[in-house]
Design an enzyme around this catalytic site. Structure first.
Site, PDB file in Angstrom:
ATOM      1  N   GLU A  67      14.618  -4.946  -9.453  1.00  0.00           N
ATOM      2  CA  GLU A  67      13.596  -4.330 -10.304  1.00  0.00           C
ATOM      3  C   GLU A  67      14.168  -3.038 -10.877  1.00  0.00           C
ATOM      4  O   GLU A  67      14.975  -2.369 -10.228  1.00  0.00           O
ATOM      5  CB  GLU A  67      12.344  -4.018  -9.480  1.00  0.00           C
ATOM      6  CG  GLU A  67      11.639  -5.282  -9.006  1.00  0.00           C
ATOM      7  CD  GLU A  67      10.243  -5.022  -8.473  1.00  0.00           C
ATOM      8  OE1 GLU A  67      10.109  -4.260  -7.504  1.00  0.00           O
ATOM      9  OE2 GLU A  67       9.284  -5.584  -9.032  1.00  0.00           O
ATOM     10  N   GLU A  75      10.798  -8.204  -3.204  1.00  0.00           N
ATOM     11  CA  GLU A  75      11.263  -6.926  -2.641  1.00  0.00           C
ATOM     12  C   GLU A  75      10.628  -6.832  -1.259  1.00  0.00           C
ATOM     13  O   GLU A  75       9.431  -6.585  -1.144  1.00  0.00           O
ATOM     14  CB  GLU A  75      10.806  -5.759  -3.522  1.00  0.00           C
ATOM     15  CG  GLU A  75      11.346  -5.774  -4.939  1.00  0.00           C
ATOM     16  CD  GLU A  75      12.824  -5.429  -5.026  1.00  0.00           C
ATOM     17  OE1 GLU A  75      13.406  -5.025  -4.002  1.00  0.00           O
ATOM     18  OE2 GLU A  75      13.396  -5.589  -6.110  1.00  0.00           O
ATOM     19  N   LEU A  76      11.428  -7.051  -0.216  1.00  0.00           N
ATOM     20  CA  LEU A  76      10.855  -7.214   1.122  1.00  0.00           C
ATOM     21  C   LEU A  76      11.209  -6.033   2.029  1.00  0.00           C
ATOM     22  O   LEU A  76      11.524  -4.951   1.567  1.00  0.00           O
ATOM     23  CB  LEU A  76      11.315  -8.558   1.694  1.00  0.00           C
ATOM     24  CG  LEU A  76      11.031  -9.754   0.754  1.00  0.00           C
ATOM     25  CD1 LEU A  76      11.570 -11.046   1.330  1.00  0.00           C
ATOM     26  CD2 LEU A  76       9.551  -9.892   0.442  1.00  0.00           C
ATOM     27  N   TRP A  94       0.810  -1.221   0.000  1.00  0.00           N
ATOM     28  CA  TRP A  94       0.000   0.000   0.000  1.00  0.00           C
ATOM     29  C   TRP A  94       0.844   1.272   0.000  1.00  0.00           C
ATOM     30  O   TRP A  94       0.318   2.356  -0.212  1.00  0.00           O
ATOM     31  CB  TRP A  94      -0.923   0.028   1.237  1.00  0.00           C
ATOM     32  CG  TRP A  94      -0.189  -0.264   2.511  1.00  0.00           C
ATOM     33  CD1 TRP A  94      -0.133  -1.472   3.152  1.00  0.00           C
ATOM     34  CD2 TRP A  94       0.629   0.627   3.266  1.00  0.00           C
ATOM     35  NE1 TRP A  94       0.692  -1.377   4.266  1.00  0.00           N
ATOM     36  CE2 TRP A  94       1.163  -0.092   4.362  1.00  0.00           C
ATOM     37  CE3 TRP A  94       0.970   1.980   3.134  1.00  0.00           C
ATOM     38  CZ2 TRP A  94       2.018   0.475   5.304  1.00  0.00           C
ATOM     39  CZ3 TRP A  94       1.823   2.548   4.066  1.00  0.00           C
ATOM     40  CH2 TRP A  94       2.338   1.802   5.140  1.00  0.00           C
ATOM     41  N   ASN A  95       2.159   1.174   0.285  1.00  0.00           N
ATOM     42  CA  ASN A  95       2.898   2.427   0.519  1.00  0.00           C
ATOM     43  C   ASN A  95       3.249   3.175  -0.769  1.00  0.00           C
ATOM     44  O   ASN A  95       3.396   4.392  -0.751  1.00  0.00           O
ATOM     45  CB  ASN A  95       4.131   2.188   1.398  1.00  0.00           C
ATOM     46  CG  ASN A  95       5.123   1.248   0.805  1.00  0.00           C
ATOM     47  OD1 ASN A  95       4.786   0.468  -0.086  1.00  0.00           O
ATOM     48  ND2 ASN A  95       6.355   1.285   1.274  1.00  0.00           N
ATOM     49  N   SER A 113      16.128   5.586  -5.371  1.00  0.00           N
ATOM     50  CA  SER A 113      15.174   5.023  -6.341  1.00  0.00           C
ATOM     51  C   SER A 113      15.306   5.709  -7.699  1.00  0.00           C
ATOM     52  O   SER A 113      15.303   6.934  -7.770  1.00  0.00           O
ATOM     53  CB  SER A 113      13.739   5.198  -5.829  1.00  0.00           C
ATOM     54  OG  SER A 113      13.621   4.598  -4.575  1.00  0.00           O
ATOM     55  N   SER A 149       6.012  -7.210   3.021  1.00  0.00           N
ATOM     56  CA  SER A 149       6.771  -7.514   4.237  1.00  0.00           C
ATOM     57  C   SER A 149       7.548  -8.825   4.084  1.00  0.00           C
ATOM     58  O   SER A 149       7.148  -9.724   3.333  1.00  0.00           O
ATOM     59  CB  SER A 149       5.818  -7.610   5.417  1.00  0.00           C
ATOM     60  OG  SER A 149       4.886  -8.640   5.171  1.00  0.00           O
ATOM     61  N   CYS A 152      10.111   1.444   2.264  1.00  0.00           N
ATOM     62  CA  CYS A 152      11.048   0.363   2.609  1.00  0.00           C
ATOM     63  C   CYS A 152      12.468   0.921   2.620  1.00  0.00           C
ATOM     64  O   CYS A 152      13.351   0.375   3.265  1.00  0.00           O
ATOM     65  CB  CYS A 152      10.929  -0.761   1.604  1.00  0.00           C
ATOM     66  SG  CYS A 152      11.062  -0.164  -0.074  1.00  0.00           S
TER      67      CYS A 152
HETATM   68  P1  NAP Z   1       2.274  -6.890   3.411  1.00  0.00           P
HETATM   69  O1  NAP Z   1       1.356  -6.985   4.561  1.00  0.00           O
HETATM   70  O2  NAP Z   1       3.308  -7.942   3.265  1.00  0.00           O
HETATM   71  O3  NAP Z   1       1.332  -6.854   2.124  1.00  0.00           O
HETATM   72  C1  NAP Z   1       1.860  -6.740   0.829  1.00  0.00           C
HETATM   73  C2  NAP Z   1       0.920  -7.363  -0.156  1.00  0.00           C
HETATM   74  O4  NAP Z   1       0.815  -8.752   0.130  1.00  0.00           O
HETATM   75  C3  NAP Z   1      -0.503  -6.814  -0.109  1.00  0.00           C
HETATM   76  O5  NAP Z   1      -1.030  -6.821  -1.413  1.00  0.00           O
HETATM   77  C4  NAP Z   1      -1.218  -7.832   0.747  1.00  0.00           C
HETATM   78  O6  NAP Z   1      -2.596  -7.909   0.488  1.00  0.00           O
HETATM   79  C5  NAP Z   1      -0.549  -9.100   0.294  1.00  0.00           C
HETATM   80  N1  NAP Z   1      -0.649 -10.194   1.243  1.00  0.00           N
HETATM   81  C6  NAP Z   1      -0.789 -10.148   2.585  1.00  0.00           C
HETATM   82  N2  NAP Z   1      -0.817 -11.397   3.089  1.00  0.00           N
HETATM   83  C7  NAP Z   1      -0.700 -12.245   2.032  1.00  0.00           C
HETATM   84  C8  NAP Z   1      -0.662 -13.660   1.900  1.00  0.00           C
HETATM   85  N3  NAP Z   1      -0.756 -14.463   2.949  1.00  0.00           N
HETATM   86  N4  NAP Z   1      -0.525 -14.177   0.666  1.00  0.00           N
HETATM   87  C9  NAP Z   1      -0.434 -13.380  -0.406  1.00  0.00           C
HETATM   88  N5  NAP Z   1      -0.452 -12.042  -0.349  1.00  0.00           N
HETATM   89  C10 NAP Z   1      -0.583 -11.473   0.864  1.00  0.00           C
HETATM   90  O7  NAP Z   1       3.044  -5.522   3.358  1.00  0.00           O
HETATM   91  P2  NAP Z   1       2.443  -4.059   3.453  1.00  0.00           P
HETATM   92  O8  NAP Z   1       2.129  -3.815   4.882  1.00  0.00           O
HETATM   93  O9  NAP Z   1       1.375  -3.835   2.443  1.00  0.00           O
HETATM   94  O10 NAP Z   1       3.678  -3.182   2.966  1.00  0.00           O
HETATM   95  C11 NAP Z   1       4.689  -2.787   3.792  1.00  0.00           C
HETATM   96  C12 NAP Z   1       5.898  -3.679   3.617  1.00  0.00           C
HETATM   97  O11 NAP Z   1       6.321  -3.663   2.265  1.00  0.00           O
HETATM   98  C13 NAP Z   1       7.083  -3.178   4.417  1.00  0.00           C
HETATM   99  O12 NAP Z   1       7.735  -4.240   5.048  1.00  0.00           O
HETATM  100  C14 NAP Z   1       7.984  -2.569   3.352  1.00  0.00           C
HETATM  101  O13 NAP Z   1       9.336  -2.518   3.685  1.00  0.00           O
HETATM  102  C15 NAP Z   1       7.728  -3.449   2.205  1.00  0.00           C
HETATM  103  N6  NAP Z   1       8.096  -2.769   0.954  1.00  0.00           N
HETATM  104  C16 NAP Z   1       9.216  -3.175   0.327  1.00  0.00           C
HETATM  105  C17 NAP Z   1       9.607  -2.555  -0.832  1.00  0.00           C
HETATM  106  C18 NAP Z   1      10.855  -3.011  -1.534  1.00  0.00           C
HETATM  107  O14 NAP Z   1      11.001  -2.678  -2.694  1.00  0.00           O
HETATM  108  N7  NAP Z   1      11.731  -3.770  -0.904  1.00  0.00           N
HETATM  109  C19 NAP Z   1       8.859  -1.502  -1.364  1.00  0.00           C
HETATM  110  C20 NAP Z   1       7.718  -1.094  -0.688  1.00  0.00           C
HETATM  111  C21 NAP Z   1       7.346  -1.754   0.479  1.00  0.00           C
HETATM  112  P3  NAP Z   1      -3.652  -7.263   1.505  1.00  0.00           P
HETATM  113  O15 NAP Z   1      -3.385  -5.823   1.514  1.00  0.00           O
HETATM  114  O16 NAP Z   1      -4.955  -7.607   0.882  1.00  0.00           O
HETATM  115  O17 NAP Z   1      -3.432  -7.925   2.835  1.00  0.00           O
END
Ligand code: NAP
Length: 484
Positions: free
Chosen positions: A465, A258-259, A158-159, A448, A237, A292
């Site tokens: 990416e 990308e975590l 979502w970010n 970025s 995450s 992130c």
């Molecule tokens: P998240 O809870 O892991 O969710 C990310 C995506 O995964 C959402 O679309 C979510 O859907 C989906 N999801 C959740 N549980 C799932 C499951 N069991 N199976 C399949 N998909 C699932 O992360 P977030 O809170 O949205 O984002 C924040 C995280 O993203 C932070 O840790 C951040 O560091 C990381 N991030 C990393 C990067 C990078 O490039 N490394 C860039 C941006 C963000 P729902 O919303 O429907 O639950």
């Protein structure tokens, strides 16, 4: 479709499957909340397992035709999508503010960044090179060609609701793959708006399918266990990423992950403090700290620590906070649990002796707001130094030697990005080599760039990416032993 959410933009709220906007198979919908007011702004179709299967069917139907479409034509469609995004950047930014909360200037920055992935990969589409080598025996040639990997499941957080989608869709389409995008449930509207733009730009039916769903685990499993699907690209995450890697392992699916991050920002004693404070502010506060790549831990060398902290606190304290559509620098956090987590981390650090140089509280108003905060004297085992803050809080820790800075910076399971500030380029480059991260910002608070390979090491992910590398993730190399 909604016409009154953002003036001048028809906002799709249905699933997008096979080129058609449609309801979820069971008619279910979920709420999208404006974090500045906590009120519902839209109800979006809640994709089911049957809808997930329909997405794979649509992606499969379109796969052969899209892979055979000339790269130039694929590139021109992406280029058109870039142009449409830029033409409509203001309304797209406003839509993003409504669902995510970020300040309008951050949203506008993201729309431009997101569009750039379409422009970059429009150009990369026609530059996919193979290779011919001579076998050491001299008996034959080793020819290597690159082919589209196949149907890809893309899952985004979502970010960065638009940029994380275009950073995956751009290279996948350039390489000739068809995709199923599952956007985050907090922010599905920007991804749906991008899908509408892609369709308008000429992407054929079924090449891009978008499946908003609150049943993320079930729909992801349905797609990933379908033998027709060959690729997973996930941003989110580390915890969810680990689970998806296990699932993908059953069918040996290629994964780009990308975590999470826990970025250190190191300020050496010879740094230009104007540059370091400006860089720290950017690295911390881009997207209100919900990135992130956000600087999570500031390590500052003793001789400049007091001055750096004072200046950073002054600038952080001066940032205006309020609803993203107003003229502010910082909007609300995305939801209540993010707000609670940020407040908890600050409380824990303060309980362990940290000093609040500015902020440290929630403004008394509706919405998920937290004041920009600087903490000094943070104890080494405070949770705030080991967990992703994802909010506008900068903990400052003092160090003495370069070796100590590297040791502290690397003391994390994450390894996405690090930042270093110094006037001595050789010292900065030595430190860049020693830091365990996929990216380093040297005298810069932002790394970025669509033209650069973005990604992490350790538990921050797999693959890259953007750049040339980004498109390779959506291809398989095939070796042909040729004799002529
Ligand atoms: P998240 O809870 O892991 O969710 C990310 C995506 O995964 C959402 O679309 C979510 O859907 C989906 N999801 C959740 N549980 C799932 C499951 N069991 N199976 C399949 N998909 C699932 O992360 P977030 O809170 O949205 O984002 C924040 C995280 O993203 C932070 O840790 C951040 O560091 C990381 N991030 C990393 C990067 C990078 O490039 N490394 C860039 C941006 C963000 P729902 O919303 O429907 O639950």
């Amino acid at each position: 479709m909604l016409d009154d959410l953002v003036a001048g933009l028809t906002v799709p709220t249905d699933l997008f499957i096979g080129g058609r906007w449609r309801d979820a198979e069971d008619g279910g919908r979920f709420d999208v909340i404006d974090p500045a007011t906590t009120r519902t702004i839209a109800q979006v179709a809640n994709g089911t397992v049957a809808d997930a299967r329909a997405c794979v069917d649509a992606a499969e139907k379109a796969a052969t035709g899209w892979a055979a479409t000339p790269p130039r034509q694929r590139g021109e469609i992406l280029r058109r999508a870039f142009e449409l995004m830029i033409e409509r950047e203001d309304v797209l930014a406003e839509l993003m503010v409504r669902e995510n909360g970020k300040a309008r200037r951050d949203a506008l920055g993201e729309i431009r960044y997101a569009a750039e992935f379409f422009r970059w990969f429009a150009e990369e589409a026609v530059r996919l090179t193979g290779e011919v080598r001579t076998a050491p025996s001299g008996a034959n040639q080793i020819m290597v060609i690159r082919q589209p990997i196949g149907i890809a499941l893309l899952i985004t957080p979502w970010n960065f609701p638009a940029a994380m989608a275009t950073r995956k869709i751009g290279p996948a389409l350039a390489a000739g793959c068809t995709v199923i995008l599952k956007p985050a449930s907090e922010t599905p509207l920007s991804a749906l708006a991008v899908a509408a733009i892609l369709a308008e730009a000429g992407v054929p039916d079924g090449v891009v399918n978008v499946l908003p769903s609150r049943r993320s685990g079930a729909v992801a499993e349905t797609v990933l266990t379908d033998p027709r699907v060959r690729k997973l690209s996930f941003t989110g995450s580390t915890e969810v990423g680990r689970g998806l890697l296990k699932l993908a392992a059953d069918r040996v699916i290629s994964c780009s992950m990308e975590l999470g991050g826990n970025a250190p920002l190191v300020v050496l004693d010879d740094a230009d403090l104007d540059v370091a404070v400006e860089g720290a502010l950017l690295a911390k506060m881009r997207n209100g700290g919900e990135a992130c790549t956000a600087a999570n831990r500031m390590y500052v060398q003793r001789p400049v620590a007091e001055e750096f902290t004072r200046r950073l606190a002054e600038q952080m304290g001066a940032l205006t906070v309020g609803p993203g559509l107003e003229d502010v620098a910082v909007g609300p956090l995305v939801n209540q649990s993010s707000l609670d987590k940020v407040a908890e981390l600050v409380e824990d650090a303060v309980a362990q002796g940290a000093h609040v140089a500015t902020g440290g509280s929630r403004p008394d108003r509706e919405g998920y707001f937290y004041a920009p905060t600087v903490l000094s004297g943070v104890a080494p085992d405070s949770r705030i130094l080991s967990e992703e803050i994802f909010g506008p809080v900068a903990p400052v820790v003092v160090f003495d030697t370069d070796e100590e800075a590297v040791e502290l910076a690397n003391r994390t399971e994450y390894g996405l990005v690090s930042y270093v500030f110094t006037r001595d380029l050789a010292r900065g480059l030595r430190m860049s080599e020693a830091l365990e991260s996929g990216m380093v910002g040297l005298n810069r608070g932002v790394v970025s760039d669509p033209a650069a390979p973005f990604g992490g090491v350790k538990q921050s992910g797999l693959g890259r990416e953007g750049g040339h590398e980004g498109m390779l993730e959506y291809t398989e190399s095939k070796y042909v032993a040729v004799q002529w």
